[in-house]
Write an enzyme that holds these catalytic residues in place. Structure first.
Site, PDB file in Angstrom:
ATOM      1  N   GLN A  74       0.813  -1.222   0.000  1.00  0.00           N
ATOM      2  CA  GLN A  74       0.000   0.000   0.000  1.00  0.00           C
ATOM      3  C   GLN A  74       0.843   1.267   0.000  1.00  0.00           C
ATOM      4  O   GLN A  74       0.344   2.347  -0.301  1.00  0.00           O
ATOM      5  CB  GLN A  74      -0.926   0.012   1.218  1.00  0.00           C
ATOM      6  CG  GLN A  74      -2.075  -0.955   1.152  1.00  0.00           C
ATOM      7  CD  GLN A  74      -3.102  -0.601   0.087  1.00  0.00           C
ATOM      8  OE1 GLN A  74      -3.206   0.543  -0.335  1.00  0.00           O
ATOM      9  NE2 GLN A  74      -3.867  -1.584  -0.348  1.00  0.00           N
ATOM     10  N   HIS A 126      -0.196  -2.978  -9.394  1.00  0.00           N
ATOM     11  CA  HIS A 126      -1.531  -2.407  -9.634  1.00  0.00           C
ATOM     12  C   HIS A 126      -1.965  -1.429  -8.558  1.00  0.00           C
ATOM     13  O   HIS A 126      -2.996  -0.764  -8.697  1.00  0.00           O
ATOM     14  CB  HIS A 126      -2.571  -3.520  -9.813  1.00  0.00           C
ATOM     15  CG  HIS A 126      -2.975  -4.220  -8.554  1.00  0.00           C
ATOM     16  ND1 HIS A 126      -4.192  -4.000  -7.954  1.00  0.00           N
ATOM     17  CD2 HIS A 126      -2.343  -5.143  -7.801  1.00  0.00           C
ATOM     18  CE1 HIS A 126      -4.299  -4.767  -6.875  1.00  0.00           C
ATOM     19  NE2 HIS A 126      -3.183  -5.465  -6.759  1.00  0.00           N
ATOM     20  N   THR A 185       8.504 -18.131 -16.974  1.00  0.00           N
ATOM     21  CA  THR A 185       8.783 -17.113 -17.982  1.00  0.00           C
ATOM     22  C   THR A 185       8.317 -15.748 -17.492  1.00  0.00           C
ATOM     23  O   THR A 185       7.191 -15.595 -17.011  1.00  0.00           O
ATOM     24  CB  THR A 185       8.069 -17.460 -19.302  1.00  0.00           C
ATOM     25  OG1 THR A 185       8.534 -18.729 -19.749  1.00  0.00           O
ATOM     26  CG2 THR A 185       8.342 -16.412 -20.361  1.00  0.00           C
ATOM     27  N   CYS A 220      -9.730  -8.224  -0.929  1.00  0.00           N
ATOM     28  CA  CYS A 220      -9.682  -9.669  -0.690  1.00  0.00           C
ATOM     29  C   CYS A 220     -10.722 -10.120   0.325  1.00  0.00           C
ATOM     30  O   CYS A 220     -11.075 -11.294   0.384  1.00  0.00           O
ATOM     31  CB  CYS A 220      -8.294 -10.073  -0.212  1.00  0.00           C
ATOM     32  SG  CYS A 220      -6.965  -9.611  -1.341  1.00  0.00           S
TER      33      CYS A 220
END
Length: 462
Positions: free
Chosen positions: A261, A283, A319, A406
Site C-alpha cells: 500500500q 496495480h 517465464t 480480498c
C-alpha cells in the site's frame, strides 16, 4: 415551462420521497401523464438513453443534481448525463496509467519474445526486463540485483516469509507479526503454525500503531523473522518501519515489510529503512495487475518458492511477464517523480472529506489521524452494516469499499477495527474511501452531499 423543441421524457413530479429506493413517479411524455413504478436510476437511464431534458420544480431539482449527476441547465431543463460514478477504491486497485500502457505496447507486438531466448528478439525482451529492474531499484533506493520479479504482492509476501524462515531454520521457529496484517501475511503465518512454528501477533492501539518497545519485548533468542506492514490497507496507518527494523537489527533478526500500500504513495528508501525484504505490487500504483516484486537485500539469499527454470537468477522460476514488468517500472517511475505534487492535492481532498464526513452523527475516523496514507480516509458508522452501505453507495454512484478487496465480500465485522479495540457493533459499520490524483474537488462535493443522505436514509429504514 418552455418545452419547444424537446421530444424526450421529462420528470414532472415525484410522489414518494426522493431517494434511490423504488418509488412512484409521474412522467410527462408527449402531452400525457403516465404513472410508472420505477427506481430513480431506471428513470434516469430511460431519459438518458433518449438524450432527454429533465424539467424539475425546485422541490426536487436539488436532489437530482446532487445524487443523479445532472449537467448544466439547458432551455429550462437539465441535460441528463446518467448516474454519476465516483471511483474511490484506489487502495483496492488503480487504473493503468497512460505512461505504463504506452510502455507496455511494444512488448505485445514486435518485442514479444521469451526473454530467456538468446536470439535477437529474446535479447530485446531481456533488455526490457533489465531496464525495468534498474528503474524499480532506483525508485526505492535499491541495487539492481536486489529486485526480483513476482506475480504480485501475495507471492512476494509468501516468498519473503517462507524463504526467510527456511534460511534461518537452524536458529529457531519463532516469528513476529501484527494483528492487522494483510491476509497474504497472516495466512502464511497460520500455515507455518501448523508446521510447528510459534507466531507472536503484536497488538495495536486504537490508531493501529505499534511501538519499537513492543517489538523489543517480543523478540526471543529463537526469533527468526519479523514481518510488519509499512501501511495498513484498511485504515491507512503508517507504521514506524525504520525504528522497528532497528530493533530487529540489534537482535540479528530478519525484517520483512509488506509495502504494497505504501510503494508509490510515500517516499521509500530501503537503505535508510535498513529492511531485509520488501514486497510491492504494480496495480497499487497504476501499473498492471498480475506483477510485483520482492526486494531482497544483498546477502539475504532466499530459497525459491516456485521451482522450475532458471529465471530471476535461479530464484523464481517461470517465464517473465515482460509487458507487466515494463508497465510496473514505468508506473513506479512516474509515481515517484510526481509524488510531491500529487500528494499535496490528494491530502487536501482527503482532509476535506474527513472533516465533512465526521459531521455525520455516529461517525468515527479510523486509523492514525495524522500519520496515514495520503489518499486514505477510513470510517466507522454506528448502527450501520458495511455490506449494505457499500452496495447502496454503489447504487448512488460512489464506488468505495469496506475493507481490503480480498475480504470486501465478508459479512463479518472488520477484523482490523476489532484489533484496534472497536466494539463489534461499530466494526460492522466500516467504510474505506481511498483517493488518488484522478479524483477532483467536484468528486468530494458529491461524496459530501451524498454519503450523509444515504446513511441517514438507511438509518431511518428508507
Amino acid at each position: 415551462m418552455d418545452e419547444k423543441g424537446f421530444e424526450a421524457l421529462a420528470v414532472k413530479d415525484i410522489i414518494t420521497r426522493a431517494n434511490i429506493n423504488r418509488g412512484t413517479f409521474y412522467l410527462y411524455y408527449k402531452d400525457k401523464f403516465d404513472l410508472l413504478d420505477q427506481t430513480l436510476s431506471e428513470v434516469i437511464q430511460d431519459i438518458g438513453a433518449s438524450g432527454g431534458i429533465v424539467f424539475l420544480n425546485d422541490g426536487v431539482r436539488r436532489f437530482f443534481i446532487r445524487t443523479l449527476g445532472l449537467d448544466k441547465r439547458e432551455e429550462g431543463g437539465y441535460k441528463v448525463m446518467g448516474l454519476r460514478k465516483v471511483y474511490v477504491d484506489h487502495a483496492a486497485t488503480t487504473a493503468l496509467s497512460t505512461t505504463a500502457f504506452q510502455a507496455m505496447l511494444p512488448y505485445f507486438g514486435d518485442t514479444f519474445a521469451n526473454p530467456s531466448a538468446i536470439h535477437e528478439y529474446g535479447v530485446n525482451a531481456k533488455a526490457g526486463v533489465e531496464r525495468s529492474r534498474r528503474m524499480i531499484a532506483k525508485a526505492i533506493g535499491a541495487k539492481n540485483n536486489e529486485i526480483f520479479f513476482t506475480s504480485g504482492g501475495t507471492e512476494s509476501d509468501n516468498w519473503a516469509i517462507l524463504g526467510a524462515v527456511a534460511q534461518r531454520s537452524s536458529k529457531g521457529k519463532h516469528i513476529i507479526t501484527t494483528s492487522i496484517e494483510h491476509n497474504a501475511v497472516l495466512k502464511t503465518a497460520e500455515a507455518l503454525e501448523k508446521q510447528g512454528y510459534e507466531v507472536t501477533y503484536l497488538p495495536v492501539d486504537y490508531y493501529g500503531r505499534i511501538t519499537p518497545e513492543q517489538l523489543a519485548e517480543a523478540i526471543r533468542e529463537d526469533t527468526v523473522l519479523v514481518s510488519i506492514m509499512m501501511a495498513n490497507n484498511e485504515i491507512g496507518t503508517i507504521l514506524p518501519i525504520k525504528d522497528l527494523c532497528q530493533v530487529a537489527r540489534q537482535r540479528n533478526v530478519l525484517f520483512h515489510t509488506d509495502a504494497v500500500q505504501a510503494v508509490g504513495q510515500v517516499k521509500i528508501d530501503v537503505r535508510d529503512l535498513n529492511v531485509d525484504l520488501l514486497s510491492m505490487s504494480a496495480h497499487k500504483f497504476q501499473g498492471p495487475k498480475g506483477v510485483g516484486a520482492l526486494f531482497v537485500k544483498i546477502g539475504r539469499i532466499l530459497p525459491p518458492l516456485i521451482h522450475g527454470g532458471g529465471q530471476e537468477k535461479g530464484s523464481r522460476a517461470g517465464t517473465e511477464n515482460v509487458p507487466g514488468i515494463v508497465g510496473m517500472a514505468a508506473a513506479l517511475e512516474e509515481a515517484v517523480a510526481t509524488m510531491a505534487e500529487k500528494n499535496r492535492k490528494v491530502v487536501a481532498m482527503r482532509d476535506r472529506l474527513i472533516q465533512g464526513i465526521l459531521k455525520i452523527p455516529g461517525s468515527y475516523l479510523t486509523g492514525d489521524p495524522e500519520n496515514r496514507l495520503p489518499g486514505m480516509a477510513s470510517f466507522a458508522f454506528a448502527g450501520m452494516d458495511k455490506k449494505p452501505l457499500v452496495t447502496t453507495l454503489s447504487k448512488a454512484g460512489i464506488l468505495a469499499s469496506s475493507a481490503s478487496a480480498c475480504t470486501a465480500g465478508s459479512i463479518n465485522p472488520s477484523r482490523i477495527l476489532l484489533a484496534t479495540g472497536a466494539s463489534e457493533s461499530l466494526a460492522y459499520g466500516s467504510l474505506r474511501i481511498s483517493l488518488n490524483e484522478h479524483n477532483s474537488e467536484e468528486d468530494m462535493d458529491y461524496l459530501l452531499e451524498t454519503i450523509p443522505s444515504v446513511i441517514s436514509n438507511m438509518r431511518n429504514g428508507d
